[in-house]
Write a protein that holds these residues in place. Structure first.
Motif, PDB file in Angstrom:
ATOM      1  N   LYS A   1      50.711  -8.199   3.165  1.00 27.84           N
ATOM      2  CA  LYS A   1      51.774  -8.640   2.269  1.00 27.84           C
ATOM      3  C   LYS A   1      51.853 -10.165   2.218  1.00 27.84           C
ATOM      4  N   ARG A   2      51.751 -10.805   3.372  1.00 30.59           N
ATOM      5  CA  ARG A   2      51.860 -12.262   3.430  1.00 30.59           C
ATOM      6  C   ARG A   2      50.716 -12.923   2.669  1.00 30.59           C
ATOM      7  N   LEU A   3      49.498 -12.437   2.894  1.00 33.10           N
ATOM      8  CA  LEU A   3      48.343 -13.031   2.229  1.00 33.10           C
ATOM      9  C   LEU A   3      48.370 -12.756   0.722  1.00 33.10           C
ATOM     10  N   THR A   4      48.764 -11.557   0.336  1.00 34.90           N
ATOM     11  CA  THR A   4      48.860 -11.226  -1.088  1.00 34.90           C
ATOM     12  C   THR A   4      49.856 -12.135  -1.791  1.00 34.90           C
ATOM     13  N   ALA A   5      50.986 -12.417  -1.141  1.00 34.69           N
ATOM     14  CA  ALA A   5      51.993 -13.296  -1.732  1.00 34.69           C
ATOM     15  C   ALA A   5      51.475 -14.721  -1.882  1.00 34.69           C
ATOM     16  N   LEU A   6      50.747 -15.220  -0.889  1.00 33.30           N
ATOM     17  CA  LEU A   6      50.212 -16.577  -0.960  1.00 33.30           C
ATOM     18  C   LEU A   6      49.121 -16.684  -2.021  1.00 33.30           C
ATOM     19  N   ARG A   7      48.269 -15.680  -2.103  1.00 25.87           N
ATOM     20  CA  ARG A   7      47.173 -15.694  -3.072  1.00 25.87           C
ATOM     21  C   ARG A   7      47.632 -15.342  -4.476  1.00 25.87           C
ATOM     22  N   GLY A   8      48.689 -14.532  -4.558  1.00 27.76           N
ATOM     23  CA  GLY A   8      49.087 -14.022  -5.864  1.00 27.76           C
ATOM     24  C   GLY A   8      48.060 -13.074  -6.431  1.00 27.76           C
ATOM     25  N   HIS A   9      47.407 -12.327  -5.549  1.00 28.01           N
ATOM     26  CA  HIS A   9      46.285 -11.471  -5.949  1.00 28.01           C
ATOM     27  C   HIS A   9      46.123 -10.381  -4.899  1.00 28.01           C
ATOM     28  N   PRO A  10      45.790  -9.147  -5.294  1.00 31.04           N
ATOM     29  CA  PRO A  10      45.569  -8.104  -4.295  1.00 31.04           C
ATOM     30  C   PRO A  10      44.323  -8.374  -3.462  1.00 31.04           C
ATOM     31  N   ILE A  11      44.328  -7.866  -2.256  1.00 36.89           N
ATOM     32  CA  ILE A  11      43.206  -8.054  -1.338  1.00 36.89           C
ATOM     33  C   ILE A  11      42.160  -6.975  -1.609  1.00 36.89           C
ATOM     34  N   GLY A  12      40.965  -7.399  -1.967  1.00 37.52           N
ATOM     35  CA  GLY A  12      39.918  -6.450  -2.297  1.00 37.52           C
ATOM     36  C   GLY A  12      38.988  -6.146  -1.142  1.00 37.52           C
ATOM     37  N   MET A  13      38.660  -7.174  -0.356  1.00 39.12           N
ATOM     38  CA  MET A  13      37.733  -6.999   0.758  1.00 39.12           C
ATOM     39  C   MET A  13      38.528  -6.830   2.050  1.00 39.12           C
ATOM     40  N   HIS A  14      38.139  -5.880   2.863  1.00 41.47           N
ATOM     41  CA  HIS A  14      38.921  -5.554   4.046  1.00 41.47           C
ATOM     42  C   HIS A  14      38.798  -6.592   5.162  1.00 41.47           C
ATOM     43  N   ASN A  15      37.942  -7.614   4.986  1.00 42.72           N
ATOM     44  CA  ASN A  15      37.883  -8.681   5.988  1.00 42.72           C
ATOM     45  C   ASN A  15      38.724  -9.893   5.607  1.00 42.72           C
ATOM     46  N   GLU A  16      39.399  -9.841   4.462  1.00 41.17           N
ATOM     47  CA  GLU A  16      40.160 -11.009   4.012  1.00 41.17           C
ATOM     48  C   GLU A  16      41.319 -11.331   4.946  1.00 41.17           C
ATOM     49  N   ALA A  17      42.035 -10.304   5.393  1.00 40.20           N
ATOM     50  CA  ALA A  17      43.168 -10.552   6.286  1.00 40.20           C
ATOM     51  C   ALA A  17      42.681 -11.143   7.604  1.00 40.20           C
ATOM     52  N   ALA A  18      41.546 -10.659   8.111  1.00 46.94           N
ATOM     53  CA  ALA A  18      40.999 -11.210   9.348  1.00 46.94           C
ATOM     54  C   ALA A  18      40.576 -12.667   9.150  1.00 46.94           C
ATOM     55  N   MET A  19      39.968 -12.980   8.005  1.00 50.30           N
ATOM     56  CA  MET A  19      39.573 -14.355   7.724  1.00 50.30           C
ATOM     57  C   MET A  19      40.798 -15.272   7.629  1.00 50.30           C
ATOM     58  N   TYR A  20      41.855 -14.750   7.025  1.00 51.84           N
ATOM     59  CA  TYR A  20      43.093 -15.521   6.919  1.00 51.84           C
ATOM     60  C   TYR A  20      43.669 -15.822   8.300  1.00 51.84           C
ATOM     61  N   LEU A  21      43.714 -14.811   9.179  1.00 54.04           N
ATOM     62  CA  LEU A  21      44.233 -15.023  10.530  1.00 54.04           C
ATOM     63  C   LEU A  21      43.357 -16.002  11.305  1.00 54.04           C
ATOM     64  N   LEU A  22      42.040 -15.915  11.118  1.00 51.86           N
ATOM     65  CA  LEU A  22      41.147 -16.854  11.783  1.00 51.86           C
ATOM     66  C   LEU A  22      41.367 -18.266  11.256  1.00 51.86           C
ATOM     67  N   ALA A  23      41.534 -18.414   9.940  1.00 49.68           N
ATOM     68  CA  ALA A  23      41.792 -19.736   9.361  1.00 49.68           C
ATOM     69  C   ALA A  23      43.099 -20.318   9.886  1.00 49.68           C
ATOM     70  N   ARG A  24      44.095 -19.483  10.104  1.00 47.30           N
ATOM     71  CA  ARG A  24      45.352 -19.969  10.675  1.00 47.30           C
ATOM     72  C   ARG A  24      45.129 -20.518  12.081  1.00 47.30           C
ATOM     73  N   ALA A  25      44.288 -19.864  12.846  1.00 54.27           N
ATOM     74  CA  ALA A  25      43.986 -20.353  14.191  1.00 54.27           C
ATOM     75  C   ALA A  25      43.204 -21.669  14.128  1.00 54.27           C
ATOM     76  N   VAL A  26      42.260 -21.747  13.200  1.00 55.15           N
ATOM     77  CA  VAL A  26      41.469 -22.970  13.023  1.00 55.15           C
ATOM     78  C   VAL A  26      42.369 -24.129  12.613  1.00 55.15           C
ATOM     79  N   ALA A  27      43.381 -23.854  11.796  1.00 58.42           N
ATOM     80  CA  ALA A  27      44.247 -24.901  11.247  1.00 58.42           C
ATOM     81  C   ALA A  27      45.017 -25.676  12.308  1.00 58.42           C
ATOM     82  N   HIS A  28      45.125 -25.137  13.504  1.00 52.68           N
ATOM     83  CA  HIS A  28      45.814 -25.870  14.567  1.00 52.68           C
ATOM     84  C   HIS A  28      45.050 -27.125  14.979  1.00 52.68           C
ATOM     85  N   SER A  29      43.741 -27.147  14.737  1.00 52.36           N
ATOM     86  CA  SER A  29      42.948 -28.296  15.181  1.00 52.36           C
ATOM     87  C   SER A  29      42.007 -28.843  14.113  1.00 52.36           C
ATOM     88  N   HIS A  30      41.774 -28.116  13.030  1.00 55.65           N
ATOM     89  CA  HIS A  30      40.808 -28.526  12.021  1.00 55.65           C
ATOM     90  C   HIS A  30      41.323 -28.232  10.616  1.00 55.65           C
TER      91      HIS A  30
END
Length: 629
Positions: A322-351
């Protein structure tokens, strides 16, 4: 790098336009958390949300105005060769007040006009206005790495990095496009100029839109089907050069390391070309029985790179979706998108910058099962010539169509996630009428596929580069930018793409030995794919003495989440409650009774194909609910 939006046209009340612009750009705040700005004149209004990566000084905030040249730009992306261009422009007498690539873009446009695009190496989407001529351009990079959308409105055009920003502009309707929705269910993407919204269009990769007070016109400035990129460099040289250029930044650069071939190649090149060894990040989806991290650990250790393992709990949870869909304004098609989003959030703490290996599968033929289309076409033609008593059981054994299919029909059967016949069984009568039983969508796909070349191998290669790849890149950009992280994709350097397309098919997808094709002739494709043949052979050959053997020789692995299992266990229950309980929004398009019967039947022998279909339906439901709220 950023989020952009703007309006090009006649402006009579600046205060109203400023207010409209502020509403639009606010929806892009996640794409640019470092700064915001706007500029409104009588003929254009630009806004910008900045993720500061090159020249961090506020002097490089946007929109960028060059009063001497009469140019204004709002720009998203990176021009990796901007320093070389800057030196060239300095020799030509241009003066600079910043160290940014944005100012280089302005000066390059002033010097060479729209032809300056051919000099740029990078990823970009921008709007630029020339006050002296009253002309504006919307531009998108060659492969469509950076997204750009637009809509016709009263007195002009409104544009943005995401459709959600355009929908905030007055009188842009949120009416959904039924064909776009059908495309999402069939292909996980909306191809061509269409979007999910009837009033909004997508600027195509390698295309510009020219806007004047009297007219507007489109033109394609780069096309993989008509390449004139001549470069005598070797593949090794081009990959190394691309990775080195993608390190250009005034902030730390990280890399995604899954342990697969593509990300490991990038890690190797990073170890060669980076003075400051970048940190590599590997995501571990909690609860999965298969974990790739040991391969990633092996690569990072061999290359002496700093390595961070990130656990990703809830990678398929409804709350994250739900959170990622709201930010993107688009439904999630690939089942790894949520995992990539969570990983990017972790990366964002330092990069702020993350290099990824996307694009290699499409460019170097990593999808063996579908790229072997011509092989199966030959098998089907041979068996069709035999008596049915022999040919029919043989086709059934090999997983080929019961009846002889045309090439495009064969391709579509392999490529489609939701077959048209199955989708029509679930569709409401009103939706079937709206999409004319998918006739328009299939006709578009037919034209897109058959315009790609003279042979099946050429057609499928060009379809993946020209259509499939931009859809993938759009997903990657929107998913990482939802966390305020810029993803960079070195394999999509246009020089690499041009060389790969010039290389023969067999250089990328070859048989393991002289007799492998004979043995494969008697086996279903899922049995011999990457067992009797070698995908991405050019990359494997080039790096076989530079990476661990376990990386070079192992099969391509998808996202380690068995969706067939997910579709029937407790983890999918919150999603299923959305579509089977209460009043689902998707009932406007799919018959809920037919959907219940479909689920009951298919769940008895659930496989990943069924799981992917359910994932698409459930994520479309999440999106539809958010649109109606």
């Amino acid at each position: 790098m950023c989020g952009i939006c703007g309006f090009i046209g006649r402006i009579t009340d600046k205060s109203v336009i400023e207010q409209n612009l502020a509403h639009c750009v606010q929806t892009l705040a996640h794409r640019g958390p470092d700064a915001s700005g706007s500029c409104v004149t009588s003929s254009f209004a630009f806004a910008h949300r900045r993720l500061a990566i090159i020249d961090l000084d506020p002097r490089s905030n946007q929109p960028f105005l060059d009063e001497e040249l009469g140019l204004a730009v709002t720009y998203n992306g990176e021009i990796y060769n901007y320093r070389d261009l800057r030196r060239d422009l300095l020799r030509r007498g241009y003066r600079f007040r910043t160290e940014s690539d944005t100012e280089v873009l302005c000066k390059a446009f002033a010097c060479w006009g729209i032809d300056s695009l051919k000099r740029l190496r990078g990823m970009f989407a921008f709007g630029i206005h020339d006050q002296k001529t009253g002309t504006a351009f919307l531009v998108r990079d060659r492969l469509g790495i950076k997204p750009l959308y637009y809509a016709r409105v009263d007195n002009g055009f409104v544009f943005a990095s995401q459709p959600s920003a355009i929908l905030r502009w007055p009188r842009v309707r949120s009416k959904l496009d039924p064909v776009g929705l059908s495309s999402f269910l069939s292909y996980r993407a909306i191809f061509g100029e269409r979007t999910l919204f009837a009033d909004i269009r997508k600027l195509q990769p390698g295309t510009w839109l020219k806007i004047t007070a009297q007219s507007h016109e489109h033109a394609r400035w780069w096309d993989p089907a008509r390449l004139d990129d001549s470069d005598d460099c070797s593949l090794e040289t081009l990959i190394g050069s691309a990775v080195e250029e993608h390190l250009v930044a005034d902030t730390p650069v990280a890399a995604l390391l899954s342990g697969g071939l593509d990300s490991s190649v990038l890690a190797f090149e990073l170890s060669r070309h980076s003075a400051h060894k970048p940190t590599c990040f590997t995501g571990i989806v909690c609860g999965d029985t298969y974990v790739e991290s040991p391969y990633a650990v092996e690569v990072a250790k061999a290359l002496k790179l700093s390595h961070v393992l990130v656990r990703l709990p809830g990678a398929t949870s409804l709350d994250v979706v739900k959170r990622l869909t709201a930010l993107r304004g688009h439904p999630i098609g690939m089942h790894n998108e949520a995992a990539m989003y969570l990983l990017a959030r972790a990366v964002a703490h330092s990069h702020k910058v993350l290099l990824t290996g996307e694009g290699a599968d499409e460019i170097f033929l990593g999808y063996s099962r579908i790229f072997r289309l011509s092989f199966d076409l030959r098998r089907q033609a041979f068996l069709s010539a035999l008596p049915d008593v022999i040919g029919r059981p043989a086709r059934r054994h090999l997983g080929l169509p019961k009846f002889e299919a045309r090439e495009f029909e064969f391709f579509l059967a392999r490529y489609t996630y939701f077959p048209q016949s199955e989708k029509m069984e679930l569709a409401t009568s009103a939706w079937r009428k709206d999409i004319v039983f998918d006739a328009e969508l299939i006709d578009w796909m037919n034209n897109a596929y058959n315009s790609g070349g003279a042979t099946p191998d050429e057609r499928i290669r060009h379809f993946f580069v020209r259509h499939h790849l931009p859809a993938l890149l759009e997903m990657v950009d929107n998913t990482t930018m939802a966390a305020g992280v810029e993803s960079r994709v070195p394999f999509t350097d246009h020089r690499i793409v041009a060389l790969a397309l010039r290389m023969s098919f067999s250089k990328h997808l070859r048989w393991k030995d002289p007799f492998a094709s004979v043995r494969a002739a008697f086996a279903p494709i899922e049995k011999f794919s990457e067992t009797l043949d070698v995908s991405k052979a050019a990359l494997r050959t080039l790096y076989r003495d530079r990476l661990p053997a376990s990386v070079i020789t192992r099969k391509k692995l998808g996202f380690p989440l068995p969706l067939g299992q997910w579709a029937t266990d407790q983890s999918s229950m919150p999603f299923r409650d959305l579509i089977f309980g209460g009043s689902p929004a998707i009932a406007d398009y799919l018959d809920v009774g037919a959907l219940r019967r479909w689920y009951a039947r298919r769940s008895q022998a659930a496989n990943d194909t069924f799981g992917k279909q359910l994932w698409l339906i459930c994520n479309l439901e999440v999106f539809l609910r958010q649109q109606s709220s």
